[in-house]
Design an enzyme around this catalytic site. Structure first.
Site, PDB file in Angstrom:
ATOM      1  N   GLY A 242      41.193  28.491  48.784  1.00  0.00           N
ATOM      2  CA  GLY A 242      42.485  28.735  48.407  1.00  0.00           C
ATOM      3  C   GLY A 242      43.273  29.559  49.386  1.00  0.00           C
TER       4      GLY A 242
ATOM      5  CG  HIS B 144      39.857  26.382  40.267  1.00  0.00           C
ATOM      6  ND1 HIS B 144      40.038  26.792  39.258  1.00  0.00           N
ATOM      7  CD2 HIS B 144      39.238  27.460  41.095  1.00  0.00           C
ATOM      8  CE1 HIS B 144      39.994  28.115  39.002  1.00  0.00           C
ATOM      9  NE2 HIS B 144      39.152  28.647  40.647  1.00  0.00           N
TER      10      HIS B 144
HETATM   11  P1  AMP Z   1      38.229  32.402  41.586  1.00  0.00           P
HETATM   12  O1  AMP Z   1      37.725  30.936  41.296  1.00  0.00           O
HETATM   13  O2  AMP Z   1      39.294  32.262  40.834  1.00  0.00           O
HETATM   14  O3  AMP Z   1      37.820  32.836  42.614  1.00  0.00           O
HETATM   15  O4  AMP Z   1      38.900  30.615  43.253  1.00  0.00           O
HETATM   16  C1  AMP Z   1      38.528  29.864  43.494  1.00  0.00           C
HETATM   17  C2  AMP Z   1      39.098  29.458  44.204  1.00  0.00           C
HETATM   18  O5  AMP Z   1      40.133  28.665  43.799  1.00  0.00           O
HETATM   19  C3  AMP Z   1      39.325  30.536  45.534  1.00  0.00           C
HETATM   20  O6  AMP Z   1      39.293  30.034  46.981  1.00  0.00           O
HETATM   21  C4  AMP Z   1      40.833  31.020  45.275  1.00  0.00           C
HETATM   22  O7  AMP Z   1      41.777  30.943  46.407  1.00  0.00           O
HETATM   23  C5  AMP Z   1      41.378  29.254  45.224  1.00  0.00           C
HETATM   24  N1  AMP Z   1      42.835  28.987  43.690  1.00  0.00           N
HETATM   25  C6  AMP Z   1      43.401  29.747  42.835  1.00  0.00           C
HETATM   26  N2  AMP Z   1      43.900  29.440  42.665  1.00  0.00           N
HETATM   27  C7  AMP Z   1      44.579  28.895  43.242  1.00  0.00           C
HETATM   28  C8  AMP Z   1      45.933  27.749  43.534  1.00  0.00           C
HETATM   29  N3  AMP Z   1      46.897  27.740  42.062  1.00  0.00           N
HETATM   30  N4  AMP Z   1      45.774  27.205  43.856  1.00  0.00           N
HETATM   31  C9  AMP Z   1      44.777  26.757  45.389  1.00  0.00           C
HETATM   32  N5  AMP Z   1      43.460  27.472  45.115  1.00  0.00           N
HETATM   33  C10 AMP Z   1      43.209  28.325  44.155  1.00  0.00           C
END
Ligand code: AMP
Length: 289
Positions: free
Chosen positions: A158, A47
């Site tokens: 991401g 994040h």
């Molecule tokens: P989430 O909180 O899991 O909904 O993720 C929020 C954002 O962070 C989304 O756009 C995800 O794709 C991105 N994200 C989650 N894990 C990663 C990672 N390991 N590397 C890059 N972006 C990530």
């Protein structure tokens, strides 16, 4: 007016729409560009990498933290999804972002709420949509709301959630939203496991097995790039994932933009995508060929 040094900025947490509207009005009045990083909290280095990209590309950065109930099926982990707001706020304060948008469920879905965006195209690729049929309508609806509420010039998503990135890109185009959708590379642990808020569910034994997914993705990508037949390479990859202790949902090779199935990698960008369960935890990952 010169922008204040990022680390000196006061980090505001806003939970209601009128205050958000005023803050955004202030950004606009100063002709500042806005980047939005939508998250469900439980923040990790993945994040924070999105935050850094946002900061490099816009004057003001908003991180939204909202665990969106409409993207979870009844049997999924909405109740137990990690909620770590104090730690999230502390981590974001160090980055020098401007604002955390942390609405309540009632603010996002007030009584009488009755509108859902049902995405097509990449949302019907036979990947996540097969195993989480409710998921993309929930994501599309909440992301559309966040983009309308925050009026960002750009929003960072991401590649970790690769199909989601394609769905949101399509959604922004189809609805004529002014926001530019920007994809960000996957951040990994040293052993290759993609960072995820759900990794904390893994037992030590499961955690030790988990990097198998990335290893198999890389092996398959190498095999396909070297001219190996896609079906055969994937068959072997699926067997290796099962041997590592996973229940496989899918391991597929797709056109990197349309997510359509591909018979060969010649002359087109190909992405390998995997989803598999280990114990009660479901992990997803992907790589370019
Ligand atoms: P989430 O909180 O899991 O909904 O993720 C929020 C954002 O962070 C989304 O756009 C995800 O794709 C991105 N994200 C989650 N894990 C990663 C990672 N390991 N590397 C890059 N972006 C990530």
């Amino acid at each position: 007016m010169a922008l204040k040094k990022r680390s000196k900025r006061h980090l505001r947490v806003i939970r209601i729409l009128p205050a958000l509207g005023r803050a955004i009005g202030n950004f606009h009045a100063r002709h500042h560009t806005i980047a939005l990083v939508p998250t469900m909290g439980a923040l990790h280095a993945g994040h924070l990498s999105l935050v850094r990209i946002a900061q490099a590309r816009a004057d003001c950065v908003i991180v939204s933290i909202f665990v969106n109930p409409t993207q979870f099926a009844p049997h999924e982990d909405l109740k137990t999804y990690p909620r770590t707001f104090s730690a999230d706020r502390a981590a974001l304060a160090k980055t020098g972002i401007d604002l955390i948008w942390a609405p309540s469920i009632e603010t996002m879905y007030p009584a009488g709420f009755a509108t859902t965006i049902v995405p097509g195209g990449p949302a019907h690729a036979g990947l996540e949509d097969t195993f989480r049929p409710h998921f993309f309508a929930g994501v599309a609806t909440v992301v559309a709301k966040l983009l309308i509420q925050c009026e960002p010039d750009i929003a960072i998503f991401g590649e970790k959630d690769y199909q989601q990135l394609k769905v949101i890109t399509r959604l922004a185009r189809d609805l004529g939203l002014k926001t530019r959708i920007v994809g960000a590379p996957i951040v990994r642990e040293a052993d290759g496991l993609a960072l995820s808020s759900r990794n904390r569910y893994l037992s030590p034994k499961q955690r030790a097995a988990a990097p198998a997914l990335y290893r198999v993705l890389n092996d398959c990508a190498r095999g396909i790039a070297a001219g190996g037949p896609i079906a055969g390479v994937l068959r072997q990859g699926r067997a290796t994932i099962a041997r590592a202790g996973f229940a496989l949902d899918y391991l597929e090779a797709r056109h990197a933009e349309t997510l359509a199935p591909v018979a060969s990698a010649k002359g087109k960008p190909v992405r390998l995508l995997v989803a598999a369960r280990i114990g009660k935890t479901r992990l997803i990952d992907n790589v370019a060929v």
